[in-house]
Design an enzyme around this catalytic site. Structure first.
Site, mmCIF file in Angstrom:
data_model
loop_
_atom_site.group_PDB
_atom_site.id
_atom_site.type_symbol
_atom_site.label_atom_id
_atom_site.label_comp_id
_atom_site.label_asym_id
_atom_site.label_seq_id
_atom_site.Cartn_x
_atom_site.Cartn_y
_atom_site.Cartn_z
ATOM 1 N N GLU A 31 0.868 -1.167 0.000
ATOM 2 C CA GLU A 31 0.000 0.000 0.000
ATOM 3 C C GLU A 31 0.911 1.225 0.000
ATOM 4 O OE1 GLU A 31 -2.695 0.285 3.321
ATOM 5 O OE2 GLU A 31 -3.416 2.234 2.616
ATOM 6 N N ARG A 258 5.991 -12.922 9.061
ATOM 7 C CA ARG A 258 6.561 -11.615 8.776
ATOM 8 C C ARG A 258 7.859 -11.451 9.548
ATOM 9 N NH1 ARG A 258 2.792 -7.698 8.805
ATOM 10 N NH2 ARG A 258 4.131 -5.962 9.316
ATOM 11 N N LYS A 268 4.676 0.888 9.165
ATOM 12 C CA LYS A 268 4.741 2.167 8.481
ATOM 13 C C LYS A 268 4.098 3.270 9.318
ATOM 14 C CE LYS A 268 3.219 0.193 4.764
ATOM 15 N NZ LYS A 268 2.623 -0.080 3.453
HETATM 16 P P1 ATP Z 1 3.050 -2.159 7.815
HETATM 17 O O1 ATP Z 1 2.323 -2.877 8.905
HETATM 18 O O2 ATP Z 1 4.483 -1.941 8.085
HETATM 19 O O3 ATP Z 1 2.350 -0.940 7.345
HETATM 20 P P2 ATP Z 1 1.842 -3.631 5.748
HETATM 21 O O4 ATP Z 1 1.686 -5.085 5.826
HETATM 22 O O5 ATP Z 1 0.649 -2.787 6.009
HETATM 23 O O6 ATP Z 1 3.059 -3.194 6.628
HETATM 24 P P3 ATP Z 1 1.874 -3.380 2.939
HETATM 25 O O7 ATP Z 1 2.358 -2.221 2.171
HETATM 26 O O8 ATP Z 1 0.426 -3.639 2.954
HETATM 27 O O9 ATP Z 1 2.437 -3.175 4.383
HETATM 28 O O10 ATP Z 1 2.664 -4.701 2.585
HETATM 29 C C1 ATP Z 1 3.185 -5.066 1.331
HETATM 30 C C2 ATP Z 1 3.650 -6.469 1.405
HETATM 31 O O11 ATP Z 1 4.758 -6.569 2.278
HETATM 32 C C3 ATP Z 1 2.561 -7.384 1.948
HETATM 33 O O12 ATP Z 1 2.517 -8.557 1.195
HETATM 34 C C4 ATP Z 1 3.011 -7.653 3.360
HETATM 35 O O13 ATP Z 1 2.560 -8.898 3.772
HETATM 36 C C5 ATP Z 1 4.528 -7.555 3.238
HETATM 37 N N1 ATP Z 1 5.128 -7.174 4.519
HETATM 38 C C6 ATP Z 1 4.864 -6.086 5.262
HETATM 39 N N2 ATP Z 1 5.563 -6.101 6.407
HETATM 40 C C7 ATP Z 1 6.312 -7.227 6.389
HETATM 41 C C8 ATP Z 1 7.252 -7.824 7.284
HETATM 42 N N3 ATP Z 1 7.571 -7.255 8.445
HETATM 43 N N4 ATP Z 1 7.818 -8.996 6.931
HETATM 44 C C9 ATP Z 1 7.514 -9.574 5.753
HETATM 45 N N5 ATP Z 1 6.644 -9.063 4.871
HETATM 46 C C10 ATP Z 1 6.041 -7.901 5.171
HETATM 47 MG MG MG Z 2 -1.098 -2.464 5.616
#
Ligand code: ATP
Ligand code: MG
Length: 764
Positions: A31, A258, A268
């Protein structure tokens, strides 16, 4: 690809074998609401890595369904991160927002099938109707709306006739499903907001659960890989795609753990807070765990790819030690970058018997055969050395310059100190020194013995640089928020001095400043007038000494030979390593041992690192292990105490068998760890068996409460004031009582027993 296949690749291979898909298509679907972090790097490596390994392709897709938080600058940051890591996406980048019209059509289809309805209850009712894990939910009365009414309302939602939150579109699944996510999940909501791409075209936006599976389907994704927290959403994913009766093949969702790293926040939202509150200097602040931050700090893409490879892919969440990431960058740079001399805290040294100037030719890569290149290091009468490298009253084991002890100027001559000049406050302002003309490095015919070589620069030729020293952003292992920030995560040195070739030759952007660490010319602030270098990482894990003390404390067998000693032995070790400016990569053999020690024996990486880098230590450790199966305690004593001895003496007075005996006595609580330290000292002198020493000196630990109690009572009786203060709430005095009792028994009382008994007696 690593030899052993992870579970995702196993799935992919099976699907290929079964002919389920013609091509493996994955996607990385962030995102665009923040800069990608190291967790995203893991996801990038997995998705792009699998596509690469199976000749498929991976799409970069912006999951832009939430207009209020998203922005183009984040899209750019995501593109940059993927490219920097060395991956290519297929064609253009994709946006979920490009599918809004299609997704809308699918929603209409569901409504027409009687599988979706417009609900109009408020948020509170919605929560209430959802039920709980143990109780089924109930459906709102609006679920009975006719298909026509639903179509009409949904269209009017789209046209903007309603306010935010007035209506939602829900899937009609099962309000009593065991998986709560399946209790009529939301598919669409009203949001009157400007979207960075579709602008004001839409005022209804699909929810993640509806948009994601459909975007995957539209793009022909075969494997939709996401993190574990989406496990329960998988049922919705399948329901949507199956209910719509889409033409096969369709994608399937697979979850992995993760990445979490200690001393780091990985969300984020939290990172945005740091940026917006100016706790850091932007998303690319070198302290940030963002890809942009690592890039600006000087990390290489290789080091991050390597890290992602090392941590592997698992199905259970776990925490990775940040020192593992630091190890990866050190390991990468060690082989690659030129070594030069920089003085961070300069102390002037005037060499009274030297006149003129000379040019010393010094290799850039003194330890790496394949890389070649050298530069000229100018030498003259006045040089600067690191203030710390001189000590007027040196502690034992100080190997650098003192009034009595000469030192080598790296690549140059040996000097000795003749006079120490101080200002009125007593601060040393200059040293007057002498050099030995026949001691030049490489053609030394003097007989002068030195214990180390130190970095230096010539006053007349050195260049002034700004150095930004970075430390961990958080001081706690599991940081929660702003209160856990490390206040000392950045310090700026404005007038460090560096040898001129670094600025003029520009052989590289990254350097090892000998004995200091790895540094990177800041890609934004560096100019020839004001060169700025970021510290990437130290040569050694500076947090490890803290960890070793902590870990020794908490390991089942306490071999915590007091904080000072653990500390001391580490600094000796560091000293030896940096004398030669070495922090070489591990050989394959060492690496194998390292893996065995960390994984099988559960040693921390710093202890393992110490053990595997020194053959003598390795074999001593292995020998000792044969005597006693207590890998952690033995490792701690070998990496600390034995290592220290080895560095000071050529020959050890004690054997591995004796060390095993010593550890065993601590294990069995025959002696306290404090006494063990004393016994060890004795062993290094006399070479006697620990048992003998313990017996001869009567050092057996006292654990019998009947012996300890009277001593405690006496201490309590003698200190009525402190007892009163303690009982009035001054908890700090607890240590006083324990200390008194241990002292009275000459350290022989079992600290654990003393702790328990003191607690009890003070309560009484
Ligand atoms: P955050 O919680 O940091 O905002 P998010 O999961 O909301 O992370 P996205 O931009 O939606 O962030 O994630 C993009 C991709 O990266 C998704 O497939 C997510 O599963 C993966 N991802 C995000 N954080 C991690 C992590 N700590 N380890 C592995 N993969 C991750
Ligand atoms: Mg997210």
């Amino acid at each position: 690809m690593s030899e052993s296949k992870d579970f995702l690749r196993v799935i992919v291979e099976e699907d290929l074998k079964k002919g389920k898909y013609k091509e493996i298509v994955t996607r990385f679907p962030p995102e665009p609401n923040g800069f990608p972090h190291i967790g995203h790097a893991k996801s990038i490596c997995i998705n792009f890595g699998i596509a690469r390994d199976y000749n498929g392709h991976c799409n970069l897709r912006m999951d832009d369904t939430n207009p209020t938080t998203e922005d183009t600058k984040y899209v750019e940051a995501l593109k940059d991160a993927v490219q920097w890591l060395g991956f290519k996406w297929d064609k253009d980048i994709y946006y979920t927002s490009d599918y809004f019209p299609k997704i809308y059509e699918y929603a209409i289809k569901l409504i027409k099938m009687g599988k979706a309805y417009v609900d109009s209850i408020n948020e509170e009712q919605m929560r209430e109707f959802r039920g709980t894990v143990t109780e089924p939910g109930k459906r709102s009365e609006f679920a009975n709306r006719s298909i026509e009414e639903n179509l009409d309302l949904f269209e009017r939602m789209k046209k903007g006739e309603f306010k935010d939150g007035e209506h939602v579109l829900r899937a009609k699944i099962d309000m009593s499903a065991a998986n709560m996510k399946m209790r009529d999940p939301l598919l669409y909501r009203i949001r009157h907001a400007h979207h960075f791409r579709t602008e004001n075209e839409w005022c209804i936006y699909p929810m993640y659960d509806f948009a994601h599976c459909l975007s995957d389907y539209i793009e022909g994704i075969s494997h939709s890989i996401c993190t574990l927290e989406f496990e329960n959403n998988r049922d919705i994913y399948d329901w949507v795609l199956d209910t719509l009766e889409l033409e096969p093949p369709r994608p399937y969702q697979h979850e992995f753990a993760r990445l979490g790293i200690n001393y780091t926040v990985m969300s984020k939202r939290k990172l945005l807070e740091l940026v917006q509150g100016n706790y850091v200097n932007g998303w690319d602040d070198p302290r940030m765990p963002t890809i942009a931050g690592y890039k600006r700090r000087g990390y290489t893409p290789e080091s991050i790819l390597n890290f992602c490879d090392q941590i592997g892919i698992a199905k259970a969440n776990s925490m990775v030690d940040v020192s593992q990431l630091e190890f990866c960058i050190r390991d990468d740079l060690n082989k690659k970058v030129p070594r030069v001399m920089c003085v961070l805290d300069p102390l002037k040294v005037t060499i009274e018997n030297y006149e003129g100037e000379e040019e010393i030719d010094a290799p850039y890569y003194p330890h790496d055969v394949p890389k070649e290149g050298s530069r000229v290091v100018p030498f003259s009468k006045v040089v600067y050395i690191e203030r710390d490298d001189f000590n007027e009253n040196p502690p034992k084991g100080f190997y650098r310059l003192t009034p009595e002890q000469p030192v080598r100027l790296r690549h140059g001559y040996i000097i000795s100190c003749k006079e120490v000049i101080k200002d009125e406050t007593g601060k040393i302002t200059e040293l007057i020194a002498q050099y030995y003309p026949n001691s030049k490095s490489g053609s030394d015919t003097s007989d002068i013995k030195v214990k180390s070589a130190i970095q230096w620069v010539s006053e007349k030729h050195a260049k002034k640089i700004e150095v930004r020293l970075y430390d961990r952003l958080y001081k706690n292992e599991a940081p929660e928020g702003l209160e856990d920030l490390n206040p000392n995560s950045l310090s700026i040195i404005k007038d460090a001095l560096i040898e001129p070739a670094v600025i003029s030759d520009k052989v590289d952007e990254r350097f090892q400043f000998e004995r200091q660490g790895y540094f990177y010319a800041d890609p934004i602030d560096y100019t020839d007038e004001n060169p700025v270098f970021n510290k990437i990482v130290g040569l050694k894990d500076s947090w490890a000494k803290k960890n070793i003390v902590e870990r020794t404390h908490s390991s089942t067998v306490e071999v915590n030979y007091s904080v000072e000693s653990a500390h001391h032995s580490i600094s000796t070790k560091v000293k030896k390593e940096i004398v030669h400016g070495e922090a070489q990569a591990l050989t394959q053999e060492q690496q194998n041992l390292f893996d065995k020690y960390t994984k099988e024996y559960r040693l921390n990486s710093e202890v393992s690192n110490i053990l595997v880098r020194d053959e003598q230590l390795t074999s001593f450790y292995e020998e000792t292990l044969k005597e006693l199966n207590s890998p952690v305690s033995i490792a701690n004593i070998v990496a600390n105490e034995v290592a220290k001895e080895l560095k000071q003496e050529n020959e050890l007075k004690f054997t591995s068998k004796q060390i095993a005996q010593l550890v065993k006595m601590v294990d069995e609580e025959l002696i306290s760890s404090k006494i063990a330290k004393q016994v060890f000292e004795e062993m290094t002198q006399t070479g006697e068996n620990p048992e003998q020493i313990v017996e001869a000196k009567g050092l057996i630990q006292i654990s019998d409460p009947a012996v300890i109690l009277p001593i405690i009572d006496e201490v309590i009786a003698k200190n009525p004031d402190n007892v009163e203060k303690y009982r009035a709430g001054n908890q700090k005095l607890f240590g006083f009582f324990v200390g008194q009792v241990l002292k009275a028994t000459e350290g022989k009382a079992n600290p654990k027993v003393v702790n328990e008994l003191v607690t009890k007696q003070l309560k009484a």
